[in-house]
Design a protein around this motif. Structure first.
Motif, PDB file in Angstrom:
ATOM      1  N   PHE A  21      33.133 -39.013 -15.135  1.00  0.00           N
ATOM      2  CA  PHE A  21      32.057 -39.540 -14.288  1.00  0.00           C
ATOM      3  C   PHE A  21      32.507 -40.709 -13.411  1.00  0.00           C
ATOM      4  CE2 PHE A  21      29.945 -37.347 -17.755  1.00  0.00           C
ATOM      5  CZ  PHE A  21      29.109 -36.508 -17.043  1.00  0.00           C
ATOM      6  N   MET A  22      33.803 -40.827 -13.218  1.00  0.00           N
ATOM      7  CA  MET A  22      34.368 -41.847 -12.327  1.00  0.00           C
ATOM      8  C   MET A  22      35.184 -41.190 -11.220  1.00  0.00           C
ATOM      9  SD  MET A  22      33.826 -45.065 -13.754  1.00  0.00           S
ATOM     10  CE  MET A  22      35.153 -46.026 -13.174  1.00  0.00           C
ATOM     11  N   ASN A  23      35.884 -40.117 -11.571  1.00  0.00           N
ATOM     12  CA  ASN A  23      36.746 -39.406 -10.636  1.00  0.00           C
ATOM     13  C   ASN A  23      36.232 -37.982 -10.483  1.00  0.00           C
ATOM     14  OD1 ASN A  23      38.960 -41.469 -10.370  1.00  0.00           O
ATOM     15  ND2 ASN A  23      38.884 -41.214 -12.591  1.00  0.00           N
ATOM     16  N   TYR A  24      36.004 -37.568  -9.233  1.00  0.00           N
ATOM     17  CA  TYR A  24      35.449 -36.248  -8.944  1.00  0.00           C
ATOM     18  C   TYR A  24      36.415 -35.450  -8.090  1.00  0.00           C
ATOM     19  CZ  TYR A  24      31.017 -38.018 -10.670  1.00  0.00           C
ATOM     20  OH  TYR A  24      30.031 -38.534 -11.459  1.00  0.00           O
ATOM     21  N   LYS A  25      36.481 -34.128  -8.365  1.00  0.00           N
ATOM     22  CA  LYS A  25      37.342 -33.237  -7.591  1.00  0.00           C
ATOM     23  C   LYS A  25      36.470 -32.137  -6.980  1.00  0.00           C
ATOM     24  CE  LYS A  25      41.230 -30.135  -7.800  1.00  0.00           C
ATOM     25  NZ  LYS A  25      41.102 -28.746  -8.080  1.00  0.00           N
ATOM     26  N   LEU A  26      36.565 -31.971  -5.662  1.00  0.00           N
ATOM     27  CA  LEU A  26      35.830 -30.910  -4.970  1.00  0.00           C
ATOM     28  C   LEU A  26      36.466 -29.565  -5.315  1.00  0.00           C
ATOM     29  CD1 LEU A  26      33.806 -29.860  -2.849  1.00  0.00           C
ATOM     30  CD2 LEU A  26      35.546 -30.370  -1.109  1.00  0.00           C
TER      31      LEU A  26
END
Length: 85
Positions: A21-26
């Motif tokens: 919930f800090m780093n997101y990947k499309l």
């Protein structure tokens, strides 16, 4: 996480994945898209039961369950939805 957007004249939903919930990947492909629509805003995705009116957990799937994508189109002031599996 899902996010509404637009590419050219196609409204679509992008999906982002996260483990912390800090780093997101499309993700590579849009989750859903419809040509000749405007920017999709306020996108919701949820399950609905075909057999009764009970509430369902967001991860519910299987027989007797469909899923709804609800979105608003930029500048139209209306909500639109699609129902599927």
């Amino acid at each position: 996480m899902i996010m509404g957007s637009k590419q050219n004249k196609t409204g679509l939903v992008f999906v982002y994945h996260t483990d912390d919930f800090m780093n997101y990947k499309l993700l590579d492909d849009p989750f859903y898209s419809v040509p000749n629509t405007d920017m999709w805003e306020c996108v919701d995705f949820y399950p609905v039961s075909l057999t009764d009116d009970s509430t369902l957990d967001m991860v519910a799937y299987g027989p007797g369950i469909k899923h709804v994508i609800k979105e608003s189109w930029e500048g139209h002031g209306k909500d639109w939805y699609s129902i599927g599996t």
